[in-house]
Design a protein around this motif. Structure first.
Motif, PDB file in Angstrom:
ATOM      1  N   SER A  95       0.854  -1.188   0.000  1.00 45.94           N
ATOM      2  CA  SER A  95       0.000   0.000   0.000  1.00 45.94           C
ATOM      3  C   SER A  95       0.886   1.232   0.000  1.00 45.94           C
ATOM      4  CB  SER A  95      -0.889   0.045   1.248  1.00 45.94           C
ATOM      5  OG  SER A  95      -1.702  -1.097   1.342  1.00 45.94           O
ATOM      6  N   HIS A  96       0.399   2.273  -0.652  1.00 45.76           N
ATOM      7  CA  HIS A  96       1.094   3.569  -0.623  1.00 45.76           C
ATOM      8  C   HIS A  96       0.192   4.527   0.164  1.00 45.76           C
ATOM      9  CE1 HIS A  96       3.050   7.115  -3.010  1.00 45.76           C
ATOM     10  NE2 HIS A  96       3.572   6.953  -1.803  1.00 45.76           N
ATOM     11  N   ILE A  97       0.528   4.725   1.444  1.00 47.05           N
ATOM     12  CA  ILE A  97      -0.328   5.514   2.336  1.00 47.05           C
ATOM     13  C   ILE A  97       0.462   6.714   2.853  1.00 47.05           C
ATOM     14  CG2 ILE A  97      -1.845   5.474   4.340  1.00 47.05           C
ATOM     15  CD1 ILE A  97      -1.771   2.401   4.196  1.00 47.05           C
ATOM     16  N   THR A  98       0.073   7.892   2.457  1.00 46.73           N
ATOM     17  CA  THR A  98       0.811   9.097   2.845  1.00 46.73           C
ATOM     18  C   THR A  98      -0.013  10.069   3.698  1.00 46.73           C
ATOM     19  OG1 THR A  98       0.189  10.203   0.765  1.00 46.73           O
ATOM     20  CG2 THR A  98       2.262   8.966   0.785  1.00 46.73           C
ATOM     21  N   ASP A  99      -1.253   9.703   3.974  1.00 44.02           N
ATOM     22  CA  ASP A  99      -2.137  10.524   4.794  1.00 44.02           C
ATOM     23  C   ASP A  99      -2.046  10.055   6.249  1.00 44.02           C
ATOM     24  OD1 ASP A  99      -4.392  11.483   6.241  1.00 44.02           O
ATOM     25  OD2 ASP A  99      -5.529  11.726   4.389  1.00 44.02           O
ATOM     26  N   PRO A 100      -1.671  10.928   7.202  1.00 43.49           N
ATOM     27  CA  PRO A 100      -1.544  10.532   8.613  1.00 43.49           C
ATOM     28  C   PRO A 100      -2.813   9.903   9.182  1.00 43.49           C
ATOM     29  CG  PRO A 100      -0.603  12.711   8.271  1.00 43.49           C
ATOM     30  CD  PRO A 100      -1.285  12.341   7.000  1.00 43.49           C
ATOM     31  N   ASP A 101      -3.971  10.422   8.799  1.00 43.22           N
ATOM     32  CA  ASP A 101      -5.233   9.865   9.297  1.00 43.22           C
ATOM     33  C   ASP A 101      -5.502   8.473   8.735  1.00 43.22           C
ATOM     34  OD1 ASP A 101      -5.717  12.135  10.797  1.00 43.22           O
ATOM     35  OD2 ASP A 101      -6.907  13.112   9.239  1.00 43.22           O
ATOM     36  N   LYS A 102      -5.102   8.260   7.484  1.00 48.87           N
ATOM     37  CA  LYS A 102      -5.276   6.944   6.862  1.00 48.87           C
ATOM     38  C   LYS A 102      -4.398   5.890   7.548  1.00 48.87           C
ATOM     39  CE  LYS A 102      -8.267   7.432   3.456  1.00 48.87           C
ATOM     40  NZ  LYS A 102      -9.510   6.618   3.392  1.00 48.87           N
ATOM     41  N   ILE A 103      -3.228   6.331   8.020  1.00 48.62           N
ATOM     42  CA  ILE A 103      -2.358   5.418   8.767  1.00 48.62           C
ATOM     43  C   ILE A 103      -3.088   4.903  10.000  1.00 48.62           C
ATOM     44  CG2 ILE A 103      -0.303   5.365  10.256  1.00 48.62           C
ATOM     45  CD1 ILE A 103       0.396   5.122   7.319  1.00 48.62           C
ATOM     46  N   ILE A 104      -3.719   5.816  10.743  1.00 49.72           N
ATOM     47  CA  ILE A 104      -4.472   5.438  11.942  1.00 49.72           C
ATOM     48  C   ILE A 104      -5.622   4.493  11.587  1.00 49.72           C
ATOM     49  CG2 ILE A 104      -5.963   6.330  13.780  1.00 49.72           C
ATOM     50  CD1 ILE A 104      -4.292   8.912  13.695  1.00 49.72           C
ATOM     51  N   GLU A 105      -6.248   4.744  10.456  1.00 49.80           N
ATOM     52  CA  GLU A 105      -7.404   3.956  10.031  1.00 49.80           C
ATOM     53  C   GLU A 105      -7.015   2.576   9.509  1.00 49.80           C
ATOM     54  OE1 GLU A 105     -10.726   4.143   6.446  1.00 49.80           O
ATOM     55  OE2 GLU A 105      -9.706   5.990   7.056  1.00 49.80           O
ATOM     56  N   LEU A 106      -5.941   2.514   8.699  1.00 43.33           N
ATOM     57  CA  LEU A 106      -5.652   1.295   7.956  1.00 43.33           C
ATOM     58  C   LEU A 106      -4.637   0.357   8.598  1.00 43.33           C
ATOM     59  CD1 LEU A 106      -5.580   2.790   4.342  1.00 43.33           C
ATOM     60  CD2 LEU A 106      -7.420   1.497   5.431  1.00 43.33           C
ATOM     61  N   LEU A 107      -3.675   0.881   9.363  1.00 40.80           N
ATOM     62  CA  LEU A 107      -2.651   0.003   9.936  1.00 40.80           C
ATOM     63  C   LEU A 107      -3.240  -1.101  10.820  1.00 40.80           C
ATOM     64  CD1 LEU A 107       0.699   1.786  10.914  1.00 40.80           C
ATOM     65  CD2 LEU A 107       0.239   0.131   9.113  1.00 40.80           C
ATOM     66  N   PRO A 108      -4.181  -0.778  11.722  1.00 46.33           N
ATOM     67  CA  PRO A 108      -4.763  -1.855  12.535  1.00 46.33           C
ATOM     68  C   PRO A 108      -5.464  -2.917  11.697  1.00 46.33           C
ATOM     69  CG  PRO A 108      -5.238   0.289  13.503  1.00 46.33           C
ATOM     70  CD  PRO A 108      -4.686   0.552  12.148  1.00 46.33           C
ATOM     71  N   GLU A 109      -6.119  -2.509  10.612  1.00 44.22           N
ATOM     72  CA  GLU A 109      -6.800  -3.466   9.739  1.00 44.22           C
ATOM     73  C   GLU A 109      -5.798  -4.387   9.045  1.00 44.22           C
ATOM     74  OE1 GLU A 109      -9.283  -1.369   7.008  1.00 44.22           O
ATOM     75  OE2 GLU A 109     -10.484  -0.390   8.582  1.00 44.22           O
TER      76      GLU A 109
ATOM     77  N   ASN B 182       2.496   8.927  13.877  1.00 46.17           N
ATOM     78  CA  ASN B 182       1.366   7.991  13.807  1.00 46.17           C
ATOM     79  C   ASN B 182       1.832   6.565  13.514  1.00 46.17           C
ATOM     80  OD1 ASN B 182      -0.178  10.232  14.231  1.00 46.17           O
ATOM     81  ND2 ASN B 182      -1.248  10.185  12.286  1.00 46.17           N
ATOM     82  N   LEU B 183       2.794   6.440  12.611  1.00 47.74           N
ATOM     83  CA  LEU B 183       3.349   5.124  12.295  1.00 47.74           C
ATOM     84  C   LEU B 183       3.941   4.462  13.534  1.00 47.74           C
ATOM     85  CD1 LEU B 183       5.170   5.870   8.911  1.00 47.74           C
ATOM     86  CD2 LEU B 183       3.260   4.291   9.213  1.00 47.74           C
ATOM     87  N   LEU B 184       4.751   5.227  14.255  1.00 48.24           N
ATOM     88  CA  LEU B 184       5.421   4.681  15.436  1.00 48.24           C
ATOM     89  C   LEU B 184       4.436   4.322  16.540  1.00 48.24           C
ATOM     90  CD1 LEU B 184       8.509   7.052  15.495  1.00 48.24           C
ATOM     91  CD2 LEU B 184       8.538   4.592  15.044  1.00 48.24           C
ATOM     92  N   CYS B 185       3.366   5.085  16.654  1.00 45.66           N
ATOM     93  CA  CYS B 185       2.357   4.816  17.691  1.00 45.66           C
ATOM     94  C   CYS B 185       1.639   3.491  17.473  1.00 45.66           C
ATOM     95  CB  CYS B 185       1.335   5.951  17.749  1.00 45.66           C
ATOM     96  SG  CYS B 185       1.927   7.439  18.576  1.00 45.66           S
ATOM     97  N   PHE B 186       1.670   2.970  16.253  1.00 49.64           N
ATOM     98  CA  PHE B 186       1.017   1.699  15.951  1.00 49.64           C
ATOM     99  C   PHE B 186       2.023   0.576  15.697  1.00 49.64           C
ATOM    100  CE2 PHE B 186      -2.517   4.555  15.155  1.00 49.64           C
ATOM    101  CZ  PHE B 186      -3.606   3.827  15.616  1.00 49.64           C
ATOM    102  N   SER B 187       3.309   0.873  15.841  1.00 47.23           N
ATOM    103  CA  SER B 187       4.342  -0.117  15.517  1.00 47.23           C
ATOM    104  C   SER B 187       4.796  -0.886  16.747  1.00 47.23           C
ATOM    105  CB  SER B 187       5.559   0.569  14.880  1.00 47.23           C
ATOM    106  OG  SER B 187       5.212   1.150  13.643  1.00 47.23           O
ATOM    107  N   ASP B 188       4.908  -2.202  16.602  1.00 43.99           N
ATOM    108  CA  ASP B 188       5.461  -3.022  17.677  1.00 43.99           C
ATOM    109  C   ASP B 188       6.961  -2.788  17.804  1.00 43.99           C
ATOM    110  OD1 ASP B 188       3.052  -4.780  18.371  1.00 43.99           O
ATOM    111  OD2 ASP B 188       3.205  -4.992  16.197  1.00 43.99           O
ATOM    112  N   SER B 189       7.595  -2.494  16.672  1.00 44.63           N
ATOM    113  CA  SER B 189       9.031  -2.253  16.675  1.00 44.63           C
ATOM    114  C   SER B 189       9.389  -1.203  15.633  1.00 44.63           C
ATOM    115  CB  SER B 189       9.790  -3.553  16.363  1.00 44.63           C
ATOM    116  OG  SER B 189      11.172  -3.316  16.234  1.00 44.63           O
ATOM    117  N   SER B 190      10.386  -0.394  15.974  1.00 43.58           N
ATOM    118  CA  SER B 190      10.985   0.503  14.983  1.00 43.58           C
ATOM    119  C   SER B 190      12.416   0.040  14.744  1.00 43.58           C
ATOM    120  CB  SER B 190      10.981   1.954  15.475  1.00 43.58           C
ATOM    121  OG  SER B 190      11.848   2.116  16.591  1.00 43.58           O
ATOM    122  N   VAL B 191      12.849   0.155  13.499  1.00 45.72           N
ATOM    123  CA  VAL B 191      14.217  -0.223  13.133  1.00 45.72           C
ATOM    124  C   VAL B 191      14.817   0.952  12.375  1.00 45.72           C
ATOM    125  CG1 VAL B 191      15.669  -1.856  11.901  1.00 45.72           C
ATOM    126  CG2 VAL B 191      13.569  -2.660  12.979  1.00 45.72           C
TER     127      VAL B 191
END
Length: 223
Positions: free
Chosen positions: A59-73, A95-104
């Motif tokens: 997926s190409h997701i560049t909208d911060p709100d879409k990250i919140i919406e789509l990452l859990p799904e 937003n990405l980091l808030c939903f990530s189990d790990s950052s590298v």
């Protein structure tokens, strides 16, 4: 189900290469269902993936709100979601980091890059942990694009190892021609694994990415 974000606000450090290599390693050698998220406006990893011999989706997701919406799904649908982060201090990275189990975080072993990581990327990771109450659970870093002959990596390792919030990985990814050529060759580093006619430097690059992938994978098992 695990989300891993390759994160560094400094461009040119090897985030896209790291994300693509690890995602394809998971799919190819660990037989996992993997989805790649490209959060960068350029869409380099999403574009690169189209030309690889893989069934992996992206997926190409560049909208911060879409990250919140789509990452859990996506996290519910796949074994692993691997994210290619943004090389800027932007809301989408938080937003990405808030939903990530790990950052590298790939870091080039030069003063400005280490300073940028400590002052900006690390601050972003700490902020995400406050907002999300703990995520990412593990924040890892490794030296990337290091010169084979330079001593700069030996100076950088003690600096990064002193940061308590970061797990410094042992693998060092060196700046080799084959790594840079993967994109233009419409290949990934694993495509060079079985062909023994390639130069020793190519096989060294394959071994380094194998070691890095295994380190990250073992780290994720601890979460």
């Amino acid at each position: 189900m695990t989300i891993i974000t390759f994160c560094n606000i400094k461009g040119g450090c090897g985030k896209t290469t790291g994300a693509i290599s690890f995602a394809s390693w998971l799919e190819r050698y660990q037989k996992k269902r993997v989805h790649l998220v490209d959060a960068n406006q350029q869409g380099s990893s999403n574009y690169w993936l189209r030309y690889l011999d893989t069934a992996m989706t992206s997926s190409h997701i560049t909208d911060p709100d879409k990250i919140i919406e789509l990452l859990p799904e996506l996290n519910e649908e796949y074994d692993f979601v691997v994210v290619d982060g943004v090389p800027e201090v932007m809301e989408i990275n938080k937003n990405l980091l808030c939903f990530s189990d790990s950052s590298v975080s790939p870091i080039q072993p030069v003063g400005l890059d280490i300073e940028a990581f400590c002052n900006k990327t690390l601050r972003l990771i700490k902020l995400a942990r406050k907002v999300s109450r703990g995520l990412p659970s593990v924040a890892a870093a490794y030296l990337s694009r290091a010169s084979v002959r330079s001593s700069s990596k030996q100076k950088a390792l003690p600096q990064l190892d002193k940061i308590p919030e970061i797990k410094l990985l042992k693998t060092i990814i060196h700046d080799r021609k084959v790594v840079g050529d993967c994109f233009t060759e419409e290949a990934v580093i694993w495509d060079f694994k079985k062909n023994k006619t390639f130069l020793d430097s190519t096989q060294s690059a394959v071994k380094e990415f194998e070691s890095l992938s295994q380190e990250i994978y073992e780290l994720l098992k601890e979460i």
